[in-house]
Design a protein around this motif. Sequence first.
Motif, PDB file in Angstrom:
ATOM      1  N   MET A  62      11.883   2.283 -13.536  1.00  0.00           N
ATOM      2  CA  MET A  62      10.481   2.471 -13.160  1.00  0.00           C
ATOM      3  C   MET A  62      10.360   3.179 -11.814  1.00  0.00           C
ATOM      4  SD  MET A  62       8.570   1.461 -15.573  1.00  0.00           S
ATOM      5  CE  MET A  62       8.594   0.435 -17.041  1.00  0.00           C
ATOM      6  N   LEU A  63      11.228   2.820 -10.864  1.00  0.00           N
ATOM      7  CA  LEU A  63      11.204   3.486  -9.565  1.00  0.00           C
ATOM      8  C   LEU A  63      11.432   4.988  -9.708  1.00  0.00           C
ATOM      9  CD1 LEU A  63      13.210   0.924  -7.384  1.00  0.00           C
ATOM     10  CD2 LEU A  63      10.836   1.625  -6.995  1.00  0.00           C
TER      11      LEU A  63
ATOM     12  N   PHE B  85       0.798  -1.218   0.000  1.00  0.00           N
ATOM     13  CA  PHE B  85       0.000   0.000   0.000  1.00  0.00           C
ATOM     14  C   PHE B  85       0.835   1.275   0.000  1.00  0.00           C
ATOM     15  CE2 PHE B  85      -2.719  -3.258   2.070  1.00  0.00           C
ATOM     16  CZ  PHE B  85      -3.627  -3.378   1.043  1.00  0.00           C
ATOM     17  N   LEU B  86       2.108   1.169   0.383  1.00  0.00           N
ATOM     18  CA  LEU B  86       2.985   2.327   0.237  1.00  0.00           C
ATOM     19  C   LEU B  86       3.311   2.494  -1.250  1.00  0.00           C
ATOM     20  CD1 LEU B  86       5.528   1.788   3.181  1.00  0.00           C
ATOM     21  CD2 LEU B  86       3.356   3.013   3.208  1.00  0.00           C
ATOM     22  N   PRO B  87       3.459   3.733  -1.728  1.00  0.00           N
ATOM     23  CA  PRO B  87       3.696   3.945  -3.170  1.00  0.00           C
ATOM     24  C   PRO B  87       5.146   3.697  -3.579  1.00  0.00           C
ATOM     25  CG  PRO B  87       3.608   6.057  -2.040  1.00  0.00           C
ATOM     26  CD  PRO B  87       3.282   5.016  -0.998  1.00  0.00           C
ATOM     27  N   ILE B  88       5.644   2.484  -3.242  1.00  0.00           N
ATOM     28  CA  ILE B  88       7.048   2.165  -3.531  1.00  0.00           C
ATOM     29  C   ILE B  88       7.200   0.843  -4.281  1.00  0.00           C
ATOM     30  CG2 ILE B  88       7.981   3.522  -1.611  1.00  0.00           C
ATOM     31  CD1 ILE B  88       8.121   0.974   0.033  1.00  0.00           C
ATOM     32  N   SER B  89       6.100   0.200  -4.623  1.00  0.00           N
ATOM     33  CA  SER B  89       6.070  -1.018  -5.445  1.00  0.00           C
ATOM     34  C   SER B  89       6.439  -2.282  -4.674  1.00  0.00           C
ATOM     35  CB  SER B  89       6.974  -0.900  -6.678  1.00  0.00           C
ATOM     36  OG  SER B  89       6.942  -2.103  -7.433  1.00  0.00           O
ATOM     37  N   SER B  90       5.416  -3.033  -4.295  1.00  0.00           N
ATOM     38  CA  SER B  90       5.647  -4.297  -3.597  1.00  0.00           C
ATOM     39  C   SER B  90       6.292  -5.325  -4.520  1.00  0.00           C
ATOM     40  CB  SER B  90       4.323  -4.849  -3.048  1.00  0.00           C
ATOM     41  OG  SER B  90       3.407  -5.103  -4.095  1.00  0.00           O
ATOM     42  N   SER B  91       5.875  -5.354  -5.797  1.00  0.00           N
ATOM     43  CA  SER B  91       6.432  -6.344  -6.720  1.00  0.00           C
ATOM     44  C   SER B  91       7.930  -6.143  -6.911  1.00  0.00           C
ATOM     45  CB  SER B  91       5.715  -6.283  -8.071  1.00  0.00           C
ATOM     46  OG  SER B  91       5.833  -4.998  -8.658  1.00  0.00           O
ATOM     47  N   ALA B  92       8.360  -4.879  -6.995  1.00  0.00           N
ATOM     48  CA  ALA B  92       9.790  -4.602  -7.144  1.00  0.00           C
ATOM     49  C   ALA B  92      10.562  -5.087  -5.927  1.00  0.00           C
ATOM     50  CB  ALA B  92      10.021  -3.101  -7.338  1.00  0.00           C
TER      51      ALA B  92
ATOM     52  N   PHE C 184       1.680  -3.540 -13.231  1.00  0.00           N
ATOM     53  CA  PHE C 184       2.184  -4.887 -13.461  1.00  0.00           C
ATOM     54  C   PHE C 184       3.675  -4.875 -13.780  1.00  0.00           C
ATOM     55  CE2 PHE C 184      -2.374  -5.772 -14.265  1.00  0.00           C
ATOM     56  CZ  PHE C 184      -2.518  -6.810 -13.357  1.00  0.00           C
ATOM     57  N   PHE C 185       4.223  -3.703 -14.133  1.00  0.00           N
ATOM     58  CA  PHE C 185       5.665  -3.566 -14.267  1.00  0.00           C
ATOM     59  C   PHE C 185       6.259  -3.373 -12.872  1.00  0.00           C
ATOM     60  CE2 PHE C 185       4.598  -1.946 -18.587  1.00  0.00           C
ATOM     61  CZ  PHE C 185       5.383  -2.818 -19.323  1.00  0.00           C
ATOM     62  N   PRO C 186       7.116  -4.276 -12.392  1.00  0.00           N
ATOM     63  CA  PRO C 186       7.749  -4.072 -11.082  1.00  0.00           C
ATOM     64  C   PRO C 186       8.471  -2.734 -11.016  1.00  0.00           C
ATOM     65  CG  PRO C 186       8.153  -6.302 -11.867  1.00  0.00           C
ATOM     66  CD  PRO C 186       7.514  -5.556 -13.010  1.00  0.00           C
ATOM     67  N   GLY C 187       8.199  -1.979  -9.960  1.00  0.00           N
ATOM     68  CA  GLY C 187       8.810  -0.666  -9.797  1.00  0.00           C
ATOM     69  C   GLY C 187       7.843   0.475  -9.961  1.00  0.00           C
ATOM     70  N   VAL C 188       6.659   0.208 -10.520  1.00  0.00           N
ATOM     71  CA  VAL C 188       5.694   1.290 -10.765  1.00  0.00           C
ATOM     72  C   VAL C 188       4.914   1.621  -9.498  1.00  0.00           C
ATOM     73  CG1 VAL C 188       3.628   1.981 -12.042  1.00  0.00           C
ATOM     74  CG2 VAL C 188       5.493   0.811 -13.221  1.00  0.00           C
ATOM     75  N   SER C 189       4.292   0.638  -8.869  1.00  0.00           N
ATOM     76  CA  SER C 189       3.453   0.768  -7.674  1.00  0.00           C
ATOM     77  C   SER C 189       2.001   1.036  -8.036  1.00  0.00           C
ATOM     78  CB  SER C 189       3.941   1.866  -6.720  1.00  0.00           C
ATOM     79  OG  SER C 189       2.967   2.120  -5.708  1.00  0.00           O
ATOM     80  N   ARG C 190       1.132   0.109  -7.656  1.00  0.00           N
ATOM     81  CA  ARG C 190      -0.291   0.248  -7.936  1.00  0.00           C
ATOM     82  C   ARG C 190      -0.878   1.463  -7.226  1.00  0.00           C
ATOM     83  NH1 ARG C 190      -5.092   0.262  -6.620  1.00  0.00           N
ATOM     84  NH2 ARG C 190      -4.370   0.463  -4.482  1.00  0.00           N
TER      85      ARG C 190
ATOM     86  N   GLY D 212       0.747   4.024  -5.987  1.00  0.00           N
ATOM     87  CA  GLY D 212       1.389   5.255  -6.452  1.00  0.00           C
ATOM     88  C   GLY D 212       0.827   5.754  -7.764  1.00  0.00           C
ATOM     89  N   VAL D 213       0.609   4.844  -8.730  1.00  0.00           N
ATOM     90  CA  VAL D 213       0.158   5.274 -10.050  1.00  0.00           C
ATOM     91  C   VAL D 213      -1.316   5.662 -10.041  1.00  0.00           C
ATOM     92  CG1 VAL D 213      -0.506   3.018 -11.009  1.00  0.00           C
ATOM     93  CG2 VAL D 213       0.461   4.769 -12.498  1.00  0.00           C
ATOM     94  N   THR D 214      -2.147   4.992  -9.241  1.00  0.00           N
ATOM     95  CA  THR D 214      -3.564   5.363  -9.188  1.00  0.00           C
ATOM     96  C   THR D 214      -3.768   6.664  -8.410  1.00  0.00           C
ATOM     97  OG1 THR D 214      -3.842   3.853  -7.306  1.00  0.00           O
ATOM     98  CG2 THR D 214      -4.456   3.028  -9.471  1.00  0.00           C
ATOM     99  N   ILE D 215      -2.986   6.848  -7.354  1.00  0.00           N
ATOM    100  CA  ILE D 215      -3.054   8.124  -6.630  1.00  0.00           C
ATOM    101  C   ILE D 215      -2.576   9.259  -7.525  1.00  0.00           C
ATOM    102  CG2 ILE D 215      -2.027   9.459  -4.736  1.00  0.00           C
ATOM    103  CD1 ILE D 215      -2.033   6.848  -3.095  1.00  0.00           C
ATOM    104  N   SER D 216      -1.497   9.036  -8.255  1.00  0.00           N
ATOM    105  CA  SER D 216      -0.980  10.064  -9.174  1.00  0.00           C
ATOM    106  C   SER D 216      -2.014  10.428 -10.226  1.00  0.00           C
ATOM    107  CB  SER D 216       0.295   9.572  -9.859  1.00  0.00           C
ATOM    108  OG  SER D 216       1.338   9.373  -8.934  1.00  0.00           O
ATOM    109  N   ALA D 217      -2.645   9.416 -10.815  1.00  0.00           N
ATOM    110  CA  ALA D 217      -3.660   9.672 -11.837  1.00  0.00           C
ATOM    111  C   ALA D 217      -4.810  10.498 -11.266  1.00  0.00           C
ATOM    112  CB  ALA D 217      -4.176   8.353 -12.406  1.00  0.00           C
TER     113      ALA D 217
END
Length: 254
Positions: free
Chosen positions: A109-110, A20-27, A148-154, A156-161
């Motif tokens: 991506m980060l 949930f932090l905007p730092i990308s769990s997948s990365a 879905f790209f590691p490093g983006v953050s779900r 982070g990108v939805t909050i940014s949008a």
Amino acid sequence: MTDTFFSYTVLAMVQGLCEFLPISSSAHLVLMSMWLEMHEHSLTVDVALHFGSLIAIILYYRNELIQLRGNPHLLRMLGLAFLPTLITAPFIAESMELFGRNTISIAVMLIVFAVVLYLATRRHGVSGLESITVPMALSIGAAQLLAFFPGVSRSGVTISASLFWGIKKESAIYFSFLLAIPTIAGVTAYQFFQVIRKGEQLDIPLIGYTVVVSALVSYFALHALVTIVRRIGFLPFVIYRILLGAILLTYATI
């Protein structure tokens, strides 16, 4: 067994802290697996990790979810925002994730999406959730696919949008986390179906332990994010992403 227990503990804590932090769990999961030289973990572990985060966010927003049925507009917008993921994720998720599973790609991506998040936070939004329109919801949902790209953050990108659309910071976080519920539930259900299809063996006690750790740490991370953003903003996460990206780029090129 000890090594497996340790690996599951690490993965569950990383998932919980970073989902949930905007730092990308997948990365962070990919990097942790690389650094600790863990074997590729099974789909069953992925199900446990995501299920733990799902439990955490449902518990955290339990009161809001009860009240949500009285807001048909927000429910419709969440449904529309989830639509791009529902339609396209089964076809593109695996290829996007595999494409980004290298240190340089993760670092880029980060950094890139740290800049995106920073620019988004420079906008002083004044709109609330009631102002979200169909194009806004669909574009936020489309942006979520980039995660879905590691490093983006779900998150982070939805909050940014949302922020780029002029939505207030608190409303942007709330919409992003509500959108996380069907998204994580969908990912978990899809992965569970794959587990059943492949006939993977289940170590119930270990899987249960992983779910609990992921849920507890995810709940803490949710509370931490809301508190930090209210008091400081998103800058600490922007700085962290850029520093980690720079370190990874340096590591990958020396």
